[in-house]
Scaffold this active site. Structure first.
Site, PDB file in Angstrom:
ATOM      1  N   VAL A  49       0.838  -1.207   0.000  1.00  0.00           N
ATOM      2  CA  VAL A  49       0.000   0.000   0.000  1.00  0.00           C
ATOM      3  C   VAL A  49       0.869   1.252   0.000  1.00  0.00           C
ATOM      4  O   VAL A  49       0.606   2.226  -0.718  1.00  0.00           O
ATOM      5  CB  VAL A  49      -0.952  -0.005   1.218  1.00  0.00           C
ATOM      6  N   GLU A  87      -0.539   5.715  -4.843  1.00  0.00           N
ATOM      7  CA  GLU A  87      -1.943   5.916  -5.209  1.00  0.00           C
ATOM      8  C   GLU A  87      -2.325   7.395  -5.216  1.00  0.00           C
ATOM      9  O   GLU A  87      -3.320   7.787  -5.820  1.00  0.00           O
ATOM     10  CB  GLU A  87      -2.864   5.137  -4.258  1.00  0.00           C
ATOM     11  N   ASP A 107      -2.912  29.705 -38.479  1.00  0.00           N
ATOM     12  CA  ASP A 107      -3.259  30.643 -39.534  1.00  0.00           C
ATOM     13  C   ASP A 107      -2.426  31.906 -39.380  1.00  0.00           C
ATOM     14  O   ASP A 107      -1.852  32.179 -38.325  1.00  0.00           O
ATOM     15  CB  ASP A 107      -4.757  30.969 -39.449  1.00  0.00           C
ATOM     16  N   ASN A 135       2.832   7.285   4.279  1.00  0.00           N
ATOM     17  CA  ASN A 135       2.256   7.281   2.941  1.00  0.00           C
ATOM     18  C   ASN A 135       1.140   8.312   2.815  1.00  0.00           C
ATOM     19  O   ASN A 135       0.991   8.975   1.787  1.00  0.00           O
ATOM     20  CB  ASN A 135       1.713   5.881   2.623  1.00  0.00           C
TER      21      ASN A 135
END
Length: 676
Positions: free
Chosen positions: A91, A96, A138, A504
């Protein structure tokens, strides 16, 4: 060129007729455009890199977790504890938060761009802008001011005068247009407004109004892009005055006296080579209206009236924007419906066209085999008299050479090329709804310089995304190495699953999010475009992740060994804190790949400093708050132990700063060798 066809979505304004239906639905011309729009969306460079990165990372982490679990079991660790640790490590190791951080960074970039008149319709396009190698746009409006001014009129020697003193050429200038009054201002096409302003300068605005009422229009053949001409019919002393204005090539082909055509064309080419846009005027006076009232019948046997020359000056920012593009390794390409000589003049003036560059007209492109055109596509810098359909061919040819292409457009027929381009750019002022729907970005000011600003922002966003990856993967790598190597060097498992999850969640997330606000590097528009096939770990990012992750783990394990050697009962809290603080030191050091923090300015990114301070406070709360001690299995540290944790983090910070010095020395050395 199929003049006997009426196409789906065409509006019939007058007349009657009978036709045979030869196609419905997707078999119509508009249906073919719709089918081209149904091609799959182009995958952005970031999407490609993240997909490749995610696959490789998943397999690597899975293998490490399996090895860790097996080694733990062989050492006699409880199976449940090792299973929880392996899952926690998986994990923690999988970033993530990365997709969320990238989405937020792109959204922040889109917000900044809309303030600079670039509206992003598709979020991944923000990052794709940084990969652009060719900008096809253009001339009119994007690179010029779209404010035409008549600078030259050349009349044919004609005796006819209208209203006493108005020549036939001036009559054409004043009558053959669809300009309307909006209060005291003119409204309509910029070219026609320029013509009316020229008439008003000579004879006055009120005279123009009265003249138009006296010689009122009774019929017309509107301008269309195929024949490049507009014809109006006016009552004139009991007769009918036919006035035609348009491209010199078409008007000369409709003249009664074809002996004049060659001289007129030569003069028009001479004017066009000076950057002047040329329109030709012709007329015919007839007793009755031609029947049938079609351009094949009406626009023939005309008498030459004269030429007008107009200029549309380049925007002030255009030349600098082109220079910025070239410095950044981006090739600007001009695509216009104007005369090749006019396009070439403007292109040279603003720096697009060089001595060895090619000019290609729509008719020449049409006659080239696809393979032959693809061979020269990279050398063509100006396309003149190009149809919207040929824009799609230009995009495909450049993409076949592995370029990332930005294409501008404003019409319905531009939609396929806008959708096929890596970045489709629609005109916000003059663009149709269809072109805006197909585009990735809309220029709210129709300005070429805005595209360059957007590219700068795209590069900045990608740099910051690489910093996310560098930061998160280094931290995750350090966590993996810390857990993985500890058993092999005879140390107990250094962290609990809850410690990994905390790091984390908090240490990775908040500072990583604040990196999105990092300012652009000073040399961001002096680098070449990224190789669209390079990985996220190019330019030393992979090496940085590897060695800094190992160093971070080494410092953490070294601190663990020291704490255990000195019989610190709360050695696990020390290890937990060292790992958290070294990660925060790392995020401060990687704010810039080249500048040292002291020269960059500690407070130049206040959100990041705030995130680091908040994370430190949260970590201290985990250490010193009693309820947190129970939850996280931590114990309060002494002041000396806390200072040791900060000192270890400082070692990592200076190591990363030293890496910048080494890289700067290597760059300087390679530059010297190249000059030699």
């Amino acid at each position: 060129d199929r003049f006997n066809m009426a196409f789906k979505t065409t509006l019939i304004t007058n007349g009657r007729g009978r036709g045979v239906v030869i196609g419905t639905g997707m078999n119509t011309e508009i249906g073919k455009i719709a089918s081209m729009l149904q091609e799959g969306d182009t995958v952005t460079p970031l999407q490609k890199r993240l997909a490749d990165f995610g696959k490789k990372l998943s397999f690597l982490i899975l293998a490490i977790c399996v090895i860790l679990f097996v080694v733990g079991i062989l050492r006699g660790e409880p199976a449940l504890n090792m299973l929880l640790l392996s899952i926690s490590l998986a994990v923690a190791a999988i970033p993530e938060a990365l997709p969320a951080l990238i989405t937020i960074a792109l959204a922040m970039g889109a917000k900044r761009l809309v303030k600079q008149n670039a509206l992003i319709r598709k979020l991944p396009a923000v990052e794709t802008l940084g990969s652009i190698t060719f900008i096809c746009s253009d001339k009119t409006g994007t690179r010029t001011e779209n404010k035409m001014k008549v600078v030259n009129t050349e009349e044919n020697e004609i005796s006819e005068k209208l209203d006493g003193d108005i020549s036939i050429l001036d009559a054409g200038i004043g009558l053959n247009n669809d300009v309307s009054m909006k209060g005291e201002d003119y409204g309509g096409d910029p070219t026609e407004i320029a013509l009316v302003e020229n008439f008003a300068d000579k004879f006055g605005k009120e005279r123009w109004k009265n003249f138009r009422e006296k010689y009122n229009r009774i019929s017309e053949l509107p301008f269309d892009s195929d024949r490049k001409c507009m014809t109006t019919v006016h009552k004139c002393e009991g007769k009918f005055l036919i006035l035609s204005k348009g491209a010199v090539e078409y008007i000369t082909s409709a003249l009664e006296n074809q002996d004049q055509a060659k001289a007129i064309l030569e003069r028009a080419t001479q004017l066009a080579s000076d950057g002047i846009r040329v329109l030709a005027f012709a007329y015919r006076i007839t007793e009755k209206l031609p029947e049938p009232f079609t351009f094949e019948v009406v626009e023939k046997d005309l008498i030459y009236a004269g030429l007008t020359g107009m200029v549309d000056p380049p925007r002030k920012q255009a030349k600098q924007s082109i220079t910025d593009c070239k410095t950044a390794g981006i090739v600007p390409v001009m695509i216009t419906g104007d005369h090749p000589a006019t396009a070439a003049f403007i292109a040279r003036e603003i720096g697009i066209l060089g001595p060895k560059d090619k000019i290609l007209t729509g008719s020449e492109l049409k006659g080239l085999p696809v393979a032959e055109y693809e061979e020269i596509a990279e050398k063509v810098k100006v396309y003149a008299r190009v149809s919207p359909e040929q824009k799609l061919q230009i995009v495909k040819a450049l993409q076949a050479k592995h370029h990332f292409v930005s294409m501008t457009g404003d019409g319905v027929n531009d939609a396929p090329s806008l959708k096929r381009a890596d970045i489709g750019v629609a005109m916000g002022i003059t663009g149709t709804d269809v072109s805006k729907e197909a585009a990735d970005m809309i220029l709210l000011d129709d300005n070429f310089a805005t595209i360059v600003k957007a590219i700068r922002e795209g590069r900045r966003i990608y740099d910051n995304i690489r910093k996310f990856v560098k930061y998160i993967m280094t931290c995750n790598g350090a966590e993996i190495w810390t857990i993985f190597l500890a058993p092999f060097i005879g140390l107990p498992i250094p962290l609990l699953p809850i410690h990994l999850l905390w790091i984390n969640l908090v240490t990775d997330g908040l500072p990583g999010l604040a990196l999105a606000g990092e300012a652009a590097e000073k040399d961001i528009m002096e680098r070449p475009p990224r190789n669209t096939r390079e990985s996220l770990f190019a330019h030393g990012t992979g090496y940085h992740i590897a060695w800094v992750g190992l160093l971070m783990a080494g410092l953490t394990l070294g601190t663990q060994a020291w704490a255990i050697h000195h019989e610190k009962d709360h050695w696990q809290t020390i290890v937990f804190t060292v790992l958290a603080f070294t990660q925060l030191a790392h995020v401060l050091a990687i704010r810039s790949e080249r500048q040292f923090l002291i020269t960059q300015g500690l407070f130049s990114n206040l959100p990041l400093i705030g995130a680091v301070l908040l994370t430190v406070l949260l970590q201290l709360g985990v250490i010193y708050l009693p309820f947190a001690n129970k939850l996280f299995k931590t114990q309060p540290l002494t002041l000396n132990e806390l200072l040791i944790c900060f000192g270890v983090a400082a070692v990592l910070f200076h190591a990363v700063e030293f890496e910048k010095a080494v890289r700067a020395w290597l760059r300087k050395r390679s530059t010297v060798n190249v000059k030699r």
